[in-house]
Design an enzyme around this catalytic site. Structure first.
Site, PDB file in Angstrom:
ATOM      1  N   ASN A  91       0.803  -1.217   0.000  1.00  0.00           N
ATOM      2  CA  ASN A  91       0.000   0.000   0.000  1.00  0.00           C
ATOM      3  C   ASN A  91       0.842   1.277   0.000  1.00  0.00           C
ATOM      4  O   ASN A  91       0.356   2.341  -0.375  1.00  0.00           O
ATOM      5  CB  ASN A  91      -0.914  -0.007   1.233  1.00  0.00           C
ATOM      6  CG  ASN A  91      -1.536   1.335   1.505  1.00  0.00           C
ATOM      7  OD1 ASN A  91      -2.452   1.773   0.813  1.00  0.00           O
ATOM      8  ND2 ASN A  91      -1.038   2.027   2.530  1.00  0.00           N
ATOM      9  N   TYR A 155       2.917  10.031 -10.708  1.00  0.00           N
ATOM     10  CA  TYR A 155       1.956   9.164 -10.032  1.00  0.00           C
ATOM     11  C   TYR A 155       1.306   8.202 -11.027  1.00  0.00           C
ATOM     12  O   TYR A 155       1.204   6.994 -10.772  1.00  0.00           O
ATOM     13  CB  TYR A 155       0.897  10.009  -9.338  1.00  0.00           C
ATOM     14  CG  TYR A 155      -0.058   9.203  -8.490  1.00  0.00           C
ATOM     15  CD1 TYR A 155       0.321   8.731  -7.240  1.00  0.00           C
ATOM     16  CD2 TYR A 155      -1.338   8.901  -8.954  1.00  0.00           C
ATOM     17  CE1 TYR A 155      -0.552   7.978  -6.465  1.00  0.00           C
ATOM     18  CE2 TYR A 155      -2.214   8.154  -8.181  1.00  0.00           C
ATOM     19  CZ  TYR A 155      -1.825   7.691  -6.941  1.00  0.00           C
ATOM     20  OH  TYR A 155      -2.692   6.943  -6.183  1.00  0.00           O
TER      21      TYR A 155
END
Length: 288
Positions: A91, A155
């Site tokens: 994560n 990203y």
């Protein structure tokens, strides 16, 4: 569902980026299902607080997921003190926004290193345990994996990378009995997203998205869906569920995004946000 809620009891689960947001919420849901959770991250005091609040025996390690040697040491420590991992949730992630032209190369690279390289290092460190337990690896991806947005090049590149990494790993590990899942998330109510809204570039980006895509979802709802995915060892999970429909039209998205942003978003001048998320800084220590 009753059966699902028993399958994690007593198992060791590893969650990276576990101090806050999705990672902390997933750790809580896993512990509520009876898993013993190893929390990994960079904010030692916050990790300690999260671990102390879990209902099952859980521990934390202060570690940078981009450090190969440190992650190998942590995997050995987890195995020694908690037993081999059956579940790994990759994560840990950071973000940054702003025009690519003139962007800071160190910042841009750090996003790739944490999100993509850090995920590969996490998998490599814990795969021996997952082989032994015939376990499950869940890679946190994003809507950005499917539809690249302007002004978020690092990203989007990193999340497209982790999507491909998860799919490749799934095919490779299936003969060994290890399950691999990819989780596609939209905007989630975490500190990182709230920080992002303080910056004009990301605030405007979200404001110009279609209404369903700009909605921010409660972190508890997202975590619950992810833990259900872990229980069922699914290959893909979409939160919210409508993201599944994006897969059918993703080939059209680059052209649509380009035409739309040419008319709207790109008429403005934006500055870079810098790193968003606690994983943006390198770790200064290894573990507790």
């Amino acid at each position: 569902m009753g059966t699902d809620r028993q399958v994690l009891r007593g198992r060791t689960a590893v969650v990276t980026g576990a101090a806050r947001g999705v990672g902390a919420a997933v750790a809580r849901r896993l512990a509520e299902r009876g898993a013993h959770v190893a929390l990994l991250g960079l904010e030692e005091a916050v990790l300690a607080d999260v671990a102390a609040g879990l209902p099952t025996p859980s521990q934390y390690w202060h570690v940078d997921v981009t450090d190969d040697a440190a992650m190998d040491a942590v995997s050995a420590a987890v195995r020694h003190s908690m037993g081999p991992a059956s579940i790994v949730v990759a994560n840990a992630g950071v973000a940054e926004g702003g025009p690519f032209a003139g962007s800071d190369p160190v910042t841009w690279r750090r996003v790739i290193e944490v999100n993509l390289v850090g995920s590969s290092i996490t998998a490599r460190a814990f795969l021996p345990d997952l082989f032994d337990t015939r376990g499950y690896y869940l890679q946190i991806a994003s809507l950005a994996s499917m539809g690249a947005a302007p002004l978020m090049s690092a990203y989007c590149a990193s999340k497209a990378g982790v999507e491909s990494f998860a799919h490749s790993l799934r095919a490779e590990l299936a003969p060994r009995g290890v399950g691999v899942g990819a989780a596609y998330l939209n905007w989630t109510d975490t500190d990182m997203i709230r920080d992002a809204d303080q910056h004009a570039v990301l605030r405007e980006l979200r404001a110009h998205m279609p209404p369903p895509a700009r909605k921010v979802y409660p972190v508890g709802q997202v975590a619950e869906a992810l833990v259900r995915a872990v229980e069922r060892r699914v290959p893909t999970v979409y939160v919210p569920g409508w993201l599944r429909n994006v897969q059918a039209v993703r080939a059209l998205l680059p052209g649509v995004v380009t035409r739309y942003t040419r008319r709207t978003l790109m008429n403005s001048e934006f500055s870079a946000t810098g790193l968003l998320g606690s994983g943006g800084r390198a770790a200064t220590g290894r573990n507790t």
